[in-house]
Design a protein around this motif. Structure first.
Motif, PDB file in Angstrom:
ATOM      1  N   MET A 178      41.338 -16.094  29.105  1.00 41.96           N
ATOM      2  CA  MET A 178      39.941 -15.731  29.310  1.00 41.96           C
ATOM      3  C   MET A 178      39.614 -14.364  28.719  1.00 41.96           C
ATOM      4  N   SER A 229      41.022 -13.091  26.152  1.00 40.39           N
ATOM      5  CA  SER A 229      41.493 -13.121  24.763  1.00 40.39           C
ATOM      6  C   SER A 229      42.868 -12.492  24.579  1.00 40.39           C
ATOM      7  N   MET A 286      55.504  -9.631  28.834  1.00 45.17           N
ATOM      8  CA  MET A 286      55.677  -8.317  28.238  1.00 45.17           C
ATOM      9  C   MET A 286      55.687  -7.241  29.311  1.00 45.17           C
ATOM     10  N   GLU A 321      54.417  -2.207  26.270  1.00 44.76           N
ATOM     11  CA  GLU A 321      54.273  -2.881  24.980  1.00 44.76           C
ATOM     12  C   GLU A 321      52.816  -3.151  24.620  1.00 44.76           C
ATOM     13  N   SER A 356      48.711  -2.081  24.051  1.00 40.63           N
ATOM     14  CA  SER A 356      47.855  -0.960  23.671  1.00 40.63           C
ATOM     15  C   SER A 356      46.858  -0.687  24.799  1.00 40.63           C
ATOM     16  N   GLY A 357      46.159   0.438  24.698  1.00 36.78           N
ATOM     17  CA  GLY A 357      45.225   0.844  25.745  1.00 36.78           C
ATOM     18  C   GLY A 357      44.209  -0.228  26.106  1.00 36.78           C
ATOM     19  N   GLY A 358      43.577  -0.789  25.086  1.00 35.32           N
ATOM     20  CA  GLY A 358      42.562  -1.796  25.338  1.00 35.32           C
ATOM     21  C   GLY A 358      43.152  -3.051  25.961  1.00 35.32           C
ATOM     22  N   MET A 359      44.350  -3.456  25.487  1.00 35.63           N
ATOM     23  CA  MET A 359      44.998  -4.641  26.036  1.00 35.63           C
ATOM     24  C   MET A 359      45.403  -4.400  27.483  1.00 35.63           C
ATOM     25  N   ARG A 406      42.605  -4.762  29.824  1.00 30.92           N
ATOM     26  CA  ARG A 406      42.268  -6.160  30.098  1.00 30.92           C
ATOM     27  C   ARG A 406      43.279  -6.782  31.066  1.00 30.92           C
ATOM     28  N   ASN A 456      36.457  -1.055  22.292  1.00 28.72           N
ATOM     29  CA  ASN A 456      37.131  -1.605  23.461  1.00 28.72           C
ATOM     30  C   ASN A 456      36.249  -1.549  24.687  1.00 28.72           C
ATOM     31  N   GLU A 513      37.651   6.397  15.988  1.00 23.63           N
ATOM     32  CA  GLU A 513      38.216   6.117  17.299  1.00 23.63           C
ATOM     33  C   GLU A 513      39.580   6.769  17.386  1.00 23.63           C
ATOM     34  N   ARG A 573      30.923 -12.481  20.646  1.00 28.07           N
ATOM     35  CA  ARG A 573      32.056 -11.682  21.110  1.00 28.07           C
ATOM     36  C   ARG A 573      32.598 -10.846  19.952  1.00 28.07           C
ATOM     37  N   PRO A 625      38.552  -8.569  19.727  1.00 28.50           N
ATOM     38  CA  PRO A 625      39.384  -7.543  20.355  1.00 28.50           C
ATOM     39  C   PRO A 625      40.506  -7.122  19.405  1.00 28.50           C
ATOM     40  N   GLU A 626      41.042  -5.932  19.669  1.00 31.26           N
ATOM     41  CA  GLU A 626      42.118  -5.467  18.804  1.00 31.26           C
ATOM     42  C   GLU A 626      43.331  -6.394  18.936  1.00 31.26           C
TER      43      GLU A 626
END
Lengths: 319, 307, 322
Positions: free
Chosen positions: A134, A136, A144, A148, A150-153, A156, A183, C47, C270, C273-274
């Motif tokens: 949901m 992404s 993980m 491992e 990143s900040g944005g991940m 989420r 992000n 960024e 959307r 995303p990275e």
């Protein structure tokens, strides 16, 4: 959904009480995103954290917070642990560091579920996989370690973990302030999607210092200043027809695309936010307010409803 | 400048720190004045004058605390009070204790000071210079760290025919610095990256001046705490060495007292006044240092302050 | 463009290596060129991880470039030492993001002025110095009485950042590197600090490199914008042209993400995303290829060069190749 009445939360220090939240009342309705805006030290973070976890020097000095009719300010730690994550959940300000670095995401989630009496590991894990999709993220993320990501991940993943047990109320405390704009937008979209489309949570309380974000996502906004709520109303009203001088000044100090120094000079608010150890008398804004009169220095303004569901605490709007 | 009035105010408001400091100050005072007020020498003998020569004479053996001992001298019998009694050889326990305390404190001061100084120097240079200097210095430090210190101390001590308090301090000081070096390096690394170092640079400040005026003062509180830890650690290390018989060949220390008490079956014979006092003094001393340290932690780290 | 060029950055590259053994390269700044003219405020927008802060530090001689040159008034600054470097710091000054970490917590705030007078303005006598400091503080709208003699923790972030601005401005620098100087300040005091930059430029013709991640702040104060992504410039030029007619897909997405009060968001389209970006510094093509919605085959292989597509508006994207 959640009703907060005259809540007072202070910090005890050797030089006296810091009145971080001093008599704040508001209501969060089902299905809405309720935004709280204010500058640093206005008490917004203390307010929501006091709903989740009170520990010294934070002291509950009065008022109540009714969640489904039950006052959560009087629950003890054991009772509280039961409703945390299931009824009310928070994504804290520094949530990027909140995940245990020695455990895989899958293990973190299972520990949490176990603590709340879940027994079916497969059910939880399939739910986790579904939620990761949901937001992404690939299912692999479950295997993980937080480091491992990143900040944005990570942000989420924290969202997924906080909402996995389908809490009624989700509190998001400055969750985007450490993120890049792109992000930030992704997280806002996901919050919106979680509540409005998937209906995973019933209500969201979104706290930020950036009122521009609330314009994008909130249904209603409460503006706080120096431990007090100064204005509460529908987003559209607050942004386009702000009534409290502080809200007006705050919005006017916000740069927008299209406004350039050469063409139009914006003005900040003169002075500095007050120390809450000894807040100013009367209306706490009066030393910085361009409209302040004698009464503002003496009497604290009450919250009044100037039009339907639009409240403001300012002497200018009396009677 | 380094310790501001504000810090001092908080320090004097911290109970742990105050109690710890009081214990240590009392012990230091005791170690200085105590030896002056006892007629016995550092081994607990009574010095008797034979013309030009001074000969140490024992008192009556195995006296209980508070008893009056008798020493036979050419001038006649001298009666002396033994506050803590005597050991199996008629030596005064109280005198041994105050002299032992003095040497333990001296060891703590020299060894702890030395370890702190070496650790500070190596850690500071490694952290600030970085690159290959850092790699090299840290390699030495890590090697020192994995060698079991006690074993090393035993080997070094065993090879020295004559050992005094000074030599013992040196041995301990030269082996105890590695973890200090590592900690100081980490501190320096984080301070070096702080914005005020960059601000000093763009203000045209020379590098040596930045080190001395901007970085070092920020480490003083930390170094002070490290020293207190090293101080206690060195005392304990010395007690350990003394206890296994590798302490000073001449002289007295708290560890030697313990060693002899055990060696001559003081406990089995019921001579509690021989075995307990040195152990108790060590325990209180270390507790005092521990209290100072946790107190300092709260003083320097505002987040730990409990008000 | 040529007359009055104050600072010229040419093919600037800074590579960081992580670890001694088996480390990998981070090309924080990769072949970057731009100029700043006299009296110009230039926004360097990007960024985290875009290399913007590294560029600021390179210009302030706090880092040494891996390759490329920085020319201040046509003089290469990389070899500056001793007296020359001090002279450089009289002309080029900096203010950083976090005011509290920029001051030594053990010293009173006066210290930041003291070290300037000790090292850069040795000829100024004590009396003159006090006048200068007090004037500088008044210039940034602070009352010297409330500031001098205080310790940093007794001031608010906004006050302290103004003190640091006053410190830099006391030297009347010709170029100020302002690295995220308002990002830790509250909205109500932010704009005041930005206005100060503008006023100083107007008064003294000072140039400013305004490093920021906030597009609306950049728009408000600057004449030119440089947009960076992963160490490279993707678009630059006249601020109005870049913001009103963004050409690079990255700039377009950035602008879409700004929570600007003038636009309504629709939560339908959307944003990508990275994703995992392993080897991003090793690929030969455009670094934005991992996230670009309009990528084509050539983007993987060839790195697009900056092209002037209209007057004073450059973009590095294959879509605009003629």
């Amino acid at each position: 959904m959640l009703r907060v009445n005259d809540l007072k939360v202070y910090y005890k220090t050797p030089s006296g009480y810091i009145k971080a939240v001093d008599g704040v009342s508001f209501e969060v309705k089902k299905g809405e995103i309720f935004g709280i805006a204010g500058e640093s030290g206005c008490g917004k973070s203390t307010l929501v954290n006091s709903l989740i976890l009170r520990k010294p020097p934070m002291i509950h000095m009065g008022g109540e917070a009714l969640l489904e009719g039950k006052d959560i300010m009087t629950l003890d730690e054991k009772e509280y642990r039961k409703i945390r994550y299931t009824k009310i959940s928070i994504i804290p300000q520094y949530s990027l560091n909140a995940l245990n670095p020695t455990k895989k995401i899958r293990e973190i989630v299972w520990d949490l579920a176990k603590e709340h009496g879940y027994t079916d590991k497969e059910e939880i894990e399939s739910k986790l996989r579904e939620r990761l999709r949901m937001v992404s993220l690939s299912e692999q993320v479950a295997n993980m370690y937080p480091i491992e990501l990143s900040g944005g991940m990570k942000q989420r993943v924290v969202m997924v973990v906080s909402t996995l047990l389908d809490p009624k109320i989700l509190i998001a405390d400055e969750i985007t302030s450490a993120l890049d704009v792109t992000n930030q937008r992704i997280i806002l979209e996901l919050l919106y999607y979680f509540i409005k489309e998937e209906k995973i949570v019933d209500s969201i309380i979104f706290i930020t210092h950036d009122i521009g974000l609330l314009d994008k996502i909130a249904d209603r906004i409460m503006v706080m200043y120096a431990g007090k709520a100064v204005e509460i109303g529908p987003t559209e009203k607050i942004i386009n027809k702000p009534t409290h001088p502080y809200t007006q000044l705050l919005l006017n100090s916000l740069p927008r695309l299209g406004i350039n120094y050469e063409k139009e000079r914006l003005q900040g608010i003169p002075g500095e936010p007050p120390a809450l150890l000894k807040p100013p008398s009367g209306c706490r804004l009066h030393p910085r307010c361009p409209y302040a009169t004698d009464i503002c220095t003496m009497k604290e303004p009450e919250m009044i409803e100037i039009e339907k569901s639009h409240f403001v605490a300012c002497h200018m709007y009396r009677g | 400048m380094i310790i501001s009035r504000e810090t001092l105010r908080i320090a004097l408001g911290n109970t742990k720190f105050k109690v710890g400091l009081a214990i240590i100050l009392i012990f230091i005072l005791w170690a200085i004045i105590g030896p002056l007020l006892t007629p016995f020498d550092n081994m607990g003998y009574y010095p008797v004058k034979f013309g030009e020569r001074i000969a140490p004479k024992p008192s009556l053996p195995s006296l209980k605390p508070g008893s009056i001992g008798e020493i036979f001298t050419p001038q006649g019998v001298v009666k002396v009070k033994h506050y803590l009694g005597t050991d199996s050889f008629g030596r005064d326990i109280y005198a041994q204790l105050v002299y032992g305390l003095k040497s333990s404190l001296v060891i703590g001061l020299i060894a702890g000071g030395l370890a702190t100084l070496i650790g500070l120097l190596i850690g500071f240079v490694a952290g600030y210079k970085g690159g290959w200097t850092d790699e090299g210095l840290m390699m030495i430090t890590n090697i020192m760290l994995v060698i079991p210190t006690m074993a090393l101390l035993i080997i070094i001590a065993a090879y020295l025919p004559y050992r005094g308090v000074g030599i013992e301090s040196l041995i301990i000081g030269l082996t105890a610095w590695p973890w200090t070096a590592r900690a100081v390096r980490a501190q320096t690394l984080s301070l070096k990256r702080r914005g005020f170092v960059e601000l000093a640079k763009i203000s045209g400040m020379r590098e040596s001046k930045i080190l001395l005026k901007e970085i070092l003062p920020n480490m003083m509180s930390y170094v002070f705490m490290v020293f207190i830890l090293q101080f206690g650690g060195s005392i304990l290390a010395a007690v350990g060495l003394d206890f296994i018989g590798l302490g000073p060949t001449r002289g007295m220390s708290l560890g030697i007292m313990l060693q002899q008490a055990v060696l001559w079956n003081a406990i089995n014979l019921g001579y509690w006044w021989w075995a307990i006092p040195p152990g108790l003094v060590i325990a209180i001393l270390i507790t005092g240092l521990y209290l100072i340290n946790t107190g300092l932690d709260e003083i320097f780290n505002p987040r730990l302050r409990r008000e | 463009m040529k007359n009055g060029s104050m600072l010229r950055v040419e093919n600037l590259t800074k590579v960081f290596n992580t670890g001694f053994i088996k480390g990998f390269e981070i090309r924080a700044v990769d072949d970057v060129s731009f100029t700043i003219n006299k009296g110009e405020i230039v926004s360097l927008i990007g960024e985290s991880g875009s290399g913007k802060t590294t560029i600021g530090k390179l210009i302030l001689h706090l880092l040494t470039p891996t390759s490329g040159r920085i020319l201040f008034k046509n003089r290469d600054i990389s070899k500056l030492k001793g007296a020359d470097l001090k002279a450089y710091y009289q002309d080029v000054q900096g203010v950083f993001q976090d005011p509290f970490s920029s001051v030594n917590p053990l010293h009173r705030v006066d210290h930041v002025f003291d070290i300037i007078f000790e090292n850069l303005l040795k000829d100024v006598d004590e009396k003159e110095k006090n006048v200068l400091v007090e004037d500088a503080l008044r210039n940034v709208k602070l009352n010297p009485k409330n500031i001098l003699g205080k310790y940093p923790h007794q001031l608010s972030g906004g006050q302290l950042q103004r003190v640091l601005l006053a410190r830099a401005l006391i030297l009347r620098p010709q170029l100020l590197i302002a690295d995220e100087i308002v990002s830790m300040l509250d909205a109500s005091v932010r704009i005041g600090v930005l206005n100060l930059l503008g006023e100083f430029r107007d008064k003294y013709g000072m140039s400013v490199l305004f490093i920021t991640h906030d597009l609306s702040l950049g728009y408000y104060i600057s004449d030119k914008a440089i947009i960076m992504y992963r160490g490279r410039i993707v678009e630059m030029g006249d601020i109005k042209k870049v913001f009103h007619n963004p050409l690079h897909p990255y700039t377009q997405m950035l602008l879409q993400s700004v929570p600007d009060l003038n636009v309504k968001w629709e939560f339908k389209k959307r944003i990508e995303p990275e994703k995992e970006e392993k080897g991003i510094y090793a690929i030969s093509g455009c670094r934005y290829v991992f996230r670009c919605p309009r990528k084509v085959e050539i983007c993987q292989k060839d790195r697009p060069e900056l092209l002037e597509v209209e007057k004073n508006h450059w973009v590095a994207c294959h879509m605009y190749k003629r």
